[in-house]
Design a protein around this motif. Structure first.
Motif, mmCIF file in Angstrom:
data_model
loop_
_atom_site.group_PDB
_atom_site.id
_atom_site.type_symbol
_atom_site.label_atom_id
_atom_site.label_comp_id
_atom_site.label_asym_id
_atom_site.label_seq_id
_atom_site.Cartn_x
_atom_site.Cartn_y
_atom_site.Cartn_z
ATOM 1 N N ASP A 149 0.970 -1.208 0.121
ATOM 2 C CA ASP A 149 0.213 0.038 0.036
ATOM 3 C C ASP A 149 1.021 1.295 -0.055
ATOM 4 N N GLY A 150 0.655 2.187 -0.963
ATOM 5 C CA GLY A 150 1.304 3.275 -0.953
ATOM 6 C C GLY A 150 2.697 3.214 -1.892
ATOM 7 N N THR A 151 2.986 2.105 -2.412
ATOM 8 C CA THR A 151 4.327 2.062 -3.151
ATOM 9 C C THR A 151 4.252 2.978 -4.281
ATOM 10 N N VAL A 152 5.548 3.747 -4.486
ATOM 11 C CA VAL A 152 5.658 4.700 -5.405
ATOM 12 C C VAL A 152 6.892 4.260 -6.397
ATOM 13 N N SER A 153 6.865 4.106 -7.768
ATOM 14 C CA SER A 153 7.823 3.543 -8.343
ATOM 15 C C SER A 153 8.278 4.411 -9.591
ATOM 16 N N ASP A 154 9.314 5.196 -9.649
ATOM 17 C CA ASP A 154 9.993 5.907 -10.510
ATOM 18 C C ASP A 154 10.513 5.074 -11.853
ATOM 19 N N GLN A 155 10.030 5.274 -12.793
ATOM 20 C CA GLN A 155 10.670 4.365 -13.732
ATOM 21 C C GLN A 155 10.904 5.367 -14.983
ATOM 22 N N GLY A 156 12.123 5.714 -14.984
ATOM 23 C CA GLY A 156 12.716 6.778 -15.896
ATOM 24 C C GLY A 156 11.950 7.831 -16.302
ATOM 25 N N GLY A 157 11.271 8.494 -15.163
ATOM 26 C CA GLY A 157 10.497 9.561 -15.354
ATOM 27 C C GLY A 157 9.130 9.402 -15.381
ATOM 28 N N TRP A 158 8.571 8.209 -15.612
ATOM 29 C CA TRP A 158 6.869 7.820 -15.350
ATOM 30 C C TRP A 158 6.984 7.397 -14.077
ATOM 31 N N VAL A 159 6.120 7.871 -13.227
ATOM 32 C CA VAL A 159 6.020 7.550 -11.736
ATOM 33 C C VAL A 159 4.796 6.965 -11.578
#
Length: 284
Positions: A149-159
């Protein structure tokens, strides 16, 4: 285990693992751990485009593993969510992962409920669970996302953000960050589905007049730093920094565009069918 729950329903034994890894450019040892999952997910998303052209060409979408691998691996075509995620799931299973097929309801700020027909995956790895989805096109994740719950994943500028649906413990919402806040992509529940569920939903989404994949040309591609979308004649290039370029495609450039930008080689006859499905060009 009840017979209908058997893994045999997914035809994993038919998958040509070496051909798949060759298509992705993956070599070396592949232990079924989180890092290998990340490598495979990223390679698939960057290599195999999203496209619906076989619907327009009158061939339909066949979910037999040998048909899907002939198309996406040997013929180096693309596909849509069932083809991408069903093939990816059996690759993971052949490599030793535990995979559950789930159905998601796209949200996308639609004015009315959309059908719950998007196939995505839950993958258990080392005591943790990851959302894996190589079939959501240019808004989909490049890498797996930890289910917490609440995971934030920055994937090369797409978050991306994955959060529990309020008041539940088995329902989740995946969102993509935009300038004005979080944009919900889809909702899903952790209910396992079977092959026949995929067959039924695939039939609807590949044949029904209200499906977004019938009656229009639709292709998407993910690359490092940018994403490309062809919706009928509208070609949209979105970069990680938020800049966007839009133009309209002419009939005469369709074949070359598909080959160069999406890696899809069509014959002249196939191209003519695709072009005929396009709306009339806008007056200049």
């Amino acid at each position: 285990m009840r017979p209908f729950c058997s893994a045999a329903q997914w035809q994993a034994e038919l998958l040509d693992v070496e051909a798949y890894l060759d298509r992705l450019g993956i070599t070396g040892p592949l232990e079924p751990d989180a890092e290998t999952l990340r490598r495979l997910h990223r390679a698939h998303a960057l290599t195999i485009p999203f496209e619906n052209l076989d619907i327009l060409l009158g061939r339909g979408i066949d979910l037999d593993v040998d048909v899907m691998q002939s198309k996406l691996l040997r013929s180096r075509r693309g596909g849509y969510c069932y083809e991408h995620n069903m093939l990816f799931a059996v690759l993971l299973e052949r490599l030793g992962y535990e995979v559950t097929r789930l159905y998601a309801r796209p949200l996308l700020d639609a004015p009315k409920p959309l059908p719950r027909t998007h196939l995505m995956l839950s993958v258990a790895v080392g005591g943790e669970t990851y959302l894996a989805d190589v079939g959501f096109g240019d808004e989909g994740p490049l890498e797996p996302i930890l289910v917490a719950d609440g995971t934030v994943s920055d994937q090369g500028g797409w978050v991306y953000r994955l959060a529990r649906e309020e008041g539940t413990d088995k329902e989740w919402v995946l969102s993509l960050k935009r300038d004005d806040g979080w944009f919900p992509l889809y909702w899903y529940a952790t209910e396992a589905h079977h092959h026949i569920d995929c067959v039924v939903a695939n039939y609807f989404i590949s044949t029904h007049g209200s499906s977004p994949f019938t009656g229009r040309v639709f292709l998407e591609r993910i690359a490092e730093g940018w994403r490309l979308n062809l919706n009928h004649r509208k070609l949209t290039l979105t970069r990680a920094d938020g800049t966007v370029e839009v133009r309209h495609v002419a009939d005469g450039e369709v074949r070359e565009l598909l080959a160069k930008q999406f890696g899809i080689e069509l014959t002249e006859e196939e191209t003519a069918v695709v072009v005929a499905a396009l709306p009339a060009p806008e007056p200049s």
